[in-house]
Design an enzyme around this catalytic site. Structure first.
Site, PDB file in Angstrom:
ATOM      1  N   CYS A  96       0.807  -1.221   0.000  1.00 48.61           N
ATOM      2  CA  CYS A  96       0.000   0.000   0.000  1.00 48.61           C
ATOM      3  C   CYS A  96       0.840   1.270   0.000  1.00 48.61           C
ATOM      4  O   CYS A  96       0.542   2.215  -0.740  1.00 48.61           O
ATOM      5  CB  CYS A  96      -0.944   0.000   1.203  1.00 48.61           C
ATOM      6  SG  CYS A  96      -2.096  -1.393   1.215  1.00 48.61           S
ATOM      7  N   ASP A 102     -13.453  -8.988   0.681  1.00 49.51           N
ATOM      8  CA  ASP A 102     -13.179  -7.576   0.403  1.00 49.51           C
ATOM      9  C   ASP A 102     -14.499  -6.830   0.566  1.00 49.51           C
ATOM     10  O   ASP A 102     -15.413  -6.992  -0.241  1.00 49.51           O
ATOM     11  CB  ASP A 102     -12.628  -7.401  -1.016  1.00 49.51           C
ATOM     12  CG  ASP A 102     -12.116  -5.992  -1.285  1.00 49.51           C
ATOM     13  OD1 ASP A 102     -12.542  -5.058  -0.580  1.00 49.51           O
ATOM     14  OD2 ASP A 102     -11.312  -5.814  -2.218  1.00 49.51           O
ATOM     15  N   ARG A 149     -14.923  -3.495   0.620  1.00 50.43           N
ATOM     16  CA  ARG A 149     -14.881  -2.109   0.174  1.00 50.43           C
ATOM     17  C   ARG A 149     -16.002  -1.791  -0.813  1.00 50.43           C
ATOM     18  O   ARG A 149     -16.314  -2.588  -1.695  1.00 50.43           O
ATOM     19  CB  ARG A 149     -13.524  -1.800  -0.461  1.00 50.43           C
ATOM     20  CG  ARG A 149     -12.398  -1.720   0.542  1.00 50.43           C
ATOM     21  CD  ARG A 149     -11.064  -1.530  -0.129  1.00 50.43           C
ATOM     22  NE  ARG A 149     -10.702  -2.695  -0.937  1.00 50.43           N
ATOM     23  CZ  ARG A 149      -9.581  -2.780  -1.626  1.00 50.43           C
ATOM     24  NH1 ARG A 149      -8.728  -1.761  -1.634  1.00 50.43           N
ATOM     25  NH2 ARG A 149      -9.305  -3.875  -2.320  1.00 50.43           N
TER      26      ARG A 149
END
Length: 220
Positions: free
Chosen positions: A85, A143, A145
């Site tokens: 990241c 995930d 998101r």
């Protein structure tokens, strides 16, 4: 009224912020918003030719380069090598500054499960699970998101067509479903280290990310 994914957002504030890191420097325009669907404090960072007030940015020309970057305290701030990241954030800011566009910094730590749960997932990864399996073992989605707020932010900034800097096909799919025109998906570099090789391999194989970790491993 509670905002929905299709609700308009508005610019709450905008300001100029000089940035400097490791010999690289630029001046960015930071935007905050009201009316985002998830109520979180996401930021849009205008870079290059988009580091100006929205009304000052020419509406015509090439589609801006846009990066949706989910917050990662361990990688972005502390320099953790368990993920990629931090290097992706730095790469995105440099590349967007060169051609003009926006970096959206989204408060979705740990692929949406939060900081503490992400660290719990790390302990499970140390016992042999991959990054997606660890999230599932904690009772989360692989995930979680959601990029509805990101779509709102882009529409508020006047961006209907964009070039998306990502290896993650889900980001492009969600923005397209929200009515934005993703004209191109631009790949990021493979930021491989000995510490994150298993993590990147899982992103390629289980997450469908456009990565070639096998080739990168030859040069590690």
């Amino acid at each position: 009224m509670i905002p929905t994914a299709g609700s308009p957002a508005s610019i709450r504030a905008e300001l100029t912020v000089p940035l400097r890191a490791d010999g690289w420097a630029t001046v960015a325009r930071v935007f905050t918003f009201d009316g985002l669907v998830d109520g979180r404090e996401h930021l849009a960072i205008g870079l290059g030719s988009y580091a100006a007030a929205v009304h000052g940015v020419p509406p015509d020309g090439d589609a801006p380069l846009v990066r949706l970057h989910s917050e990662c305290l361990t990688g972005d701030v502390l320099g953790s090598e368990r993920c990629d990241c931090g290097p992706q954030l730095r790469e995105a800011m440099v590349r967007i500054t060169e051609v003009g566009g926006y970096l959206l910094y989204l408060r979705q730590e740990g692929r949406g499960i939060g900081l503490y749960e992400k660290l719990d997932a790390y302990t499970l990864q140390d016992s042999g699970l991959d990054t997606y399996q660890a999230n599932l073992a904690l009772g989360h989605g692989a995930d979680e998101r959601d990029y509805s707020a990101a779509a709102q932010m882009l529409r508020t900034l006047g961006v209907g067509r964009l070039r998306l800097l990502t290896n993650n096909p889900d980001k492009a799919a969600q923005l397209t479903a929200a009515g934005l025109d993703v004209a191109e998906r631009v790949a990021t570099d493979v930021h491989l280290s000995a510490a994150n090789a298993a993590y990147l391999t899982a992103k390629e194989r289980a997450g469908g990310h456009a990565l070639d970790v096998t080739t990168a491993l030859r040069y590690l």
